[in-house]
Scaffold this motif. Structure first.
Motif, short mmCIF file in Angstrom:
data_model
loop_
_atom_site.label_atom_id
_atom_site.label_comp_id
_atom_site.label_asym_id
_atom_site.label_seq_id
_atom_site.Cartn_x
_atom_site.Cartn_y
_atom_site.Cartn_z
N LYS A 1 0.83 -1.21 0.00
CA LYS A 1 0.00 0.00 0.00
C LYS A 1 0.87 1.26 0.00
CE LYS A 1 -3.41 2.35 2.87
NZ LYS A 1 -4.20 2.31 4.10
N VAL A 2 1.92 1.26 0.81
CA VAL A 2 2.83 2.41 0.86
C VAL A 2 3.49 2.62 -0.51
CG1 VAL A 2 4.97 3.31 1.87
CG2 VAL A 2 3.24 2.26 3.35
N ALA A 3 3.93 1.54 -1.14
CA ALA A 3 4.57 1.64 -2.47
C ALA A 3 3.61 2.24 -3.50
CB ALA A 3 5.07 0.28 -2.93
N GLU A 4 2.33 1.89 -3.41
CA GLU A 4 1.34 2.42 -4.35
C GLU A 4 1.14 3.92 -4.17
OE1 GLU A 4 -2.19 0.13 -3.65
OE2 GLU A 4 -1.35 -1.66 -4.59
N GLN A 5 1.47 4.44 -2.98
CA GLN A 5 1.23 5.85 -2.67
C GLN A 5 2.46 6.74 -2.92
OE1 GLN A 5 0.09 5.46 1.42
NE2 GLN A 5 -2.03 4.94 0.93
N HIS A 6 3.57 6.13 -3.33
CA HIS A 6 4.80 6.91 -3.50
C HIS A 6 5.38 6.72 -4.90
CE1 HIS A 6 5.31 8.30 0.65
NE2 HIS A 6 4.66 7.19 0.95
N LYS A 7 5.89 7.81 -5.43
CA LYS A 7 6.54 7.77 -6.73
C LYS A 7 8.03 7.48 -6.55
CE LYS A 7 3.37 10.97 -8.89
NZ LYS A 7 3.18 12.22 -9.59
N LYS A 8 8.65 6.98 -7.62
CA LYS A 8 10.10 6.84 -7.65
C LYS A 8 10.70 8.23 -7.48
CE LYS A 8 9.75 3.02 -10.88
NZ LYS A 8 9.99 2.53 -12.22
N PHE A 9 11.85 8.30 -6.83
CA PHE A 9 12.49 9.60 -6.65
C PHE A 9 14.00 9.46 -6.57
CE2 PHE A 9 11.37 8.02 -2.45
CZ PHE A 9 12.49 8.27 -1.68
N LYS A 10 14.65 10.58 -6.82
CA LYS A 10 16.12 10.63 -6.82
C LYS A 10 16.65 10.87 -5.42
CE LYS A 10 16.40 10.78 -11.42
NZ LYS A 10 16.91 9.71 -12.22
N GLY B 1 8.68 -9.94 -0.45
CA GLY B 1 7.80 -9.12 -1.26
C GLY B 1 8.61 -8.04 -1.96
N VAL B 2 8.25 -7.74 -3.20
CA VAL B 2 8.91 -6.70 -3.98
C VAL B 2 7.82 -5.81 -4.58
CG1 VAL B 2 10.45 -6.21 -5.93
CG2 VAL B 2 10.81 -8.27 -4.54
N PHE B 3 7.93 -4.50 -4.36
CA PHE B 3 6.88 -3.58 -4.75
C PHE B 3 7.49 -2.37 -5.47
CE2 PHE B 3 6.16 -5.64 -0.69
CZ PHE B 3 5.05 -6.41 -0.99
N GLU B 4 7.09 -2.17 -6.72
CA GLU B 4 7.55 -1.03 -7.51
C GLU B 4 6.92 0.24 -6.98
OE1 GLU B 4 9.52 -0.64 -10.30
OE2 GLU B 4 10.05 -2.75 -10.51
N LEU B 5 7.73 1.29 -6.84
CA LEU B 5 7.17 2.59 -6.58
C LEU B 5 6.54 3.09 -7.88
CD1 LEU B 5 9.98 4.18 -4.40
CD2 LEU B 5 7.87 3.12 -3.63
N GLN B 6 5.63 4.01 -7.78
CA GLN B 6 4.86 4.48 -8.94
C GLN B 6 5.71 5.36 -9.85
OE1 GLN B 6 1.87 2.96 -9.36
NE2 GLN B 6 2.70 1.92 -7.58
#
Length: 176
Positions: free
Chosen positions: A61-70, A171-176
């Motif tokens: 759920k947290v991963a779904e709420q966050h974008k990839k970032f530098k 578990g492995v979760f892609e950031l958005q």
């Protein structure tokens, strides 16, 4: 699922950043320094004795709420009470917000090493461990890094939950 194993929630990076870290580790190994064997990452939490399925659902759920970032890794150092050398990023709102989001539900599950990552304890130092040193190697390691380290940017792309006992990905979760 084993309810008693130790689980680590970590953020992992793009392949270019991983390659940069691999080159640093290779330089250290060539000089006889023991390097970290794990995939380059920043640890957000370490947990023991909690429901794995619940943690997996939360981190997803947290991963779904966050974008990839530098993240800009611009310095290196040692912890005063441990023989580990690390690369550390400059703080950013995105990094601190992601850490807070992960810790929000499980911050009270603070035991042993997990307390280092707690919001309540206020001791989290975002870092990427790269080496462990034997007594007397500190100056040589710092000299190698001083000559060879250049700040670099990494993109945080995934959240992972791994078992500290077996190093398997839970578990492995892609950031958005």
């Amino acid at each position: 699922m084993n309810q008693l194993r130790t689980l680590c929630v970590m953020g992992t990076f793009d392949s270019q950043a991983n390659q940069e870290v691999l080159l640093i580790k290779e330089r250290l190994k060539a000089e006889g320094i023991s390097t970290d064997i794990y995939e380059p990452h920043i640890t957000f939490g370490i947990y023991t004795e909690l429901d794995e399925a619940s943690l997996i659902k939360w981190v997803s759920k947290v991963a779904e709420q966050h974008k990839k970032f530098k993240i800009y890794f611009n310095h290196f150092g040692f912890f005063p009470d441990a023989p580990f050398c690390f690369l550390a990023p400059s703080s950013s709102y995105n990094l601190l917000e992601l850490h807070s989001g992960i810790r929000e539900k499980y911050d009270n599950f603070c035991a042993d090493k997990g307390c280092l990552y707690s919001l309540k304890q206020q001791k989290w130092t975002p870092h990427m461990t790269i080496a462990s040193v034997e007594p007397g190697q500190e100056e040589r390691l710092l000299s190698i890094l001083w000559k060879n380290f250049s700040p670099f940017t990494a993109e945080l792309t995934k959240l992972k939950i791994t078992s500290s006992d077996t190093s398997e990905d839970v578990g492995v979760f892609e950031l958005q």
